[in-house]
Design an enzyme around this catalytic site. Structure first.
Site, PDB file in Angstrom:
ATOM      1  N   SER A 232      11.711   8.973 -44.010  1.00  0.00           N
ATOM      2  CA  SER A 232      12.830   8.106 -43.647  1.00  0.00           C
ATOM      3  C   SER A 232      13.905   8.883 -42.899  1.00  0.00           C
ATOM      4  CB  SER A 232      13.428   7.467 -44.906  1.00  0.00           C
ATOM      5  OG  SER A 232      14.561   6.693 -44.592  1.00  0.00           O
ATOM      6  N   LEU A 234      13.493  11.664 -41.110  1.00  0.00           N
ATOM      7  CA  LEU A 234      12.991  12.005 -39.779  1.00  0.00           C
ATOM      8  C   LEU A 234      12.925  10.787 -38.870  1.00  0.00           C
ATOM      9  CD1 LEU A 234      10.144  14.579 -40.481  1.00  0.00           C
ATOM     10  CD2 LEU A 234      12.219  14.963 -39.130  1.00  0.00           C
ATOM     11  N   TRP A 235      12.615   9.615 -39.441  1.00  0.00           N
ATOM     12  CA  TRP A 235      12.545   8.407 -38.623  1.00  0.00           C
ATOM     13  C   TRP A 235      13.911   8.077 -38.018  1.00  0.00           C
ATOM     14  CZ3 TRP A 235      14.778   3.461 -39.253  1.00  0.00           C
ATOM     15  CH2 TRP A 235      14.282   2.476 -38.391  1.00  0.00           C
ATOM     16  N   HIS A 236      14.965   8.352 -38.776  1.00  0.00           N
ATOM     17  CA  HIS A 236      16.301   8.051 -38.279  1.00  0.00           C
ATOM     18  C   HIS A 236      16.732   8.989 -37.158  1.00  0.00           C
ATOM     19  CE1 HIS A 236      16.745   5.553 -41.943  1.00  0.00           C
ATOM     20  NE2 HIS A 236      17.667   4.934 -41.251  1.00  0.00           N
ATOM     21  N   GLY A 237      16.213  10.193 -37.142  1.00  0.00           N
ATOM     22  CA  GLY A 237      16.614  11.118 -36.090  1.00  0.00           C
ATOM     23  C   GLY A 237      15.896  12.452 -36.192  1.00  0.00           C
TER      24      GLY A 237
END
Length: 299
Positions: A232, A234-237
């Site tokens: 989560s 890493l998915w955000h940035g």
């Protein structure tokens, strides 16, 4: 199964190539751009593949996969659409709104615009100014910057989702709610049941349960929780701040899981501790570098 795996690898590889090349190569290789809404598009495609594979969603001749993947109200900021909910609505009702749909849609769009323009942008001005002048901040000013970003992030993201819901409703579709008063949460588990709800559902359905969920003992359960929160982040940035933010929430969830149902703190204190933790973790989410995050917390 092989087809499903290859299709998932294909979508993930495109996301990694555009969004994480610079992060993974330490800045040696830079793509410089990425398709708008690629993160949301990728997760929707993965959810589609998973539900087709498990039989939760059976494609019908009239279903438009292009419409699902590029549905303009949600493709840039969510919510993440589950195919088993999206396509049945199209089959049953289609794009045939009535006056109640139009009224609800306009109301939601107005609420979302107010959140974004009048609230999120105003908080953003204060927050950005604080981050630019970190060395000049006093302790009270640092707290205002942290709290301001907490509110900015909510009003910004929630505002976009309200507008997306409103546009969907004006077309006769009832899109999933993505936020449910998250800052009223009295635990981290409660927070993630209220914040970015469709993202939590995606990770639960497509990552947590396939990894074994909570069916293989406490150690595996804790591992699975950490995996989904690191993903989560890493998915955000693409940055270490996002990884730390995800790790902090993962550790908090693991601690809560290990703690079990033993509750001895009063509800107001549970709310305060949860809200303070969320504010603390947002610092790493916002900071451009770890040094910046530590500098703000040190103020």
């Amino acid at each position: 199964r092989r087809t499903m795996v290859l299709a998932c690898v294909y979508h993930i590889a495109i996301l990694v190539g555009f969004k994480y090349t610079e992060f993974l190569t330490g800045g040696a290789v830079e793509v410089g751009w990425a398709p708008l809404g690629l993160s949301f598009f990728t997760f929707q495609q993965l959810w589609l593949l998973k539900e087709v594979y498990t039989g939760e969603y059976v494609p019908a001749p009239g279903d438009s996969l292009l419409l699902y993947g590029l549905f303009f109200p949600t493709v840039t900021s969510g919510p993440i659409l589950r195919p088993g909910i999206f396509f049945p609505q199209l089959r049953e009702k289609g794009f045939h709104p009535d006056w109640s749909d139009a009224a609800a849609g306009i109301y939601a769009i107005c609420c979302g615009t107010i959140k974004k323009v009048l609230l999120a942008d105003a908080f953003g001005t204060v927050v950005n100014n604080g981050w630019v002048h970190l060395e000049e901040l006093s302790a009270p000013a640092a707290w205002l910057v942290i709290l301001g970003y907490t509110l900015q992030l909510y009003f910004d993201f929630s505002g976009y989702c309200d507008m997306a819901w409103g546009m969907g409703r004006m077309m006769g579709l009832d899109l999933p709610v993505n936020f449910d008063s998250p800052y009223r949460a009295v635990s981290i588990q409660d927070f993630w049941g209220r914040w970015h709800i469709t993202l939590s559902r995606f990770f639960r359905s497509c990552v947590y349960i396939p990894l074994g969920g909570n069916r293989r003992g406490m150690a595996v359960t804790c591992r699975n929780i950490m995996v989904i929160f690191l993903l989560s982040g890493l998915w955000h940035g693409a940055g270490w701040g996002f990884v730390i933010w995800g790790a902090l929430h993962g550790v908090a969830m693991v601690v809560q899981r290990l703690w079990g149902k033993r509750k001895f703190l009063p509800r107001p204190l549970c709310w305060l501790l949860t809200f303070l933790f969320v504010n603390f973790a947002w610092v790493f989410f916002r900071a451009a570098t770890l040094d910046q995050a530590l500098a703000l917390l040190g103020d």
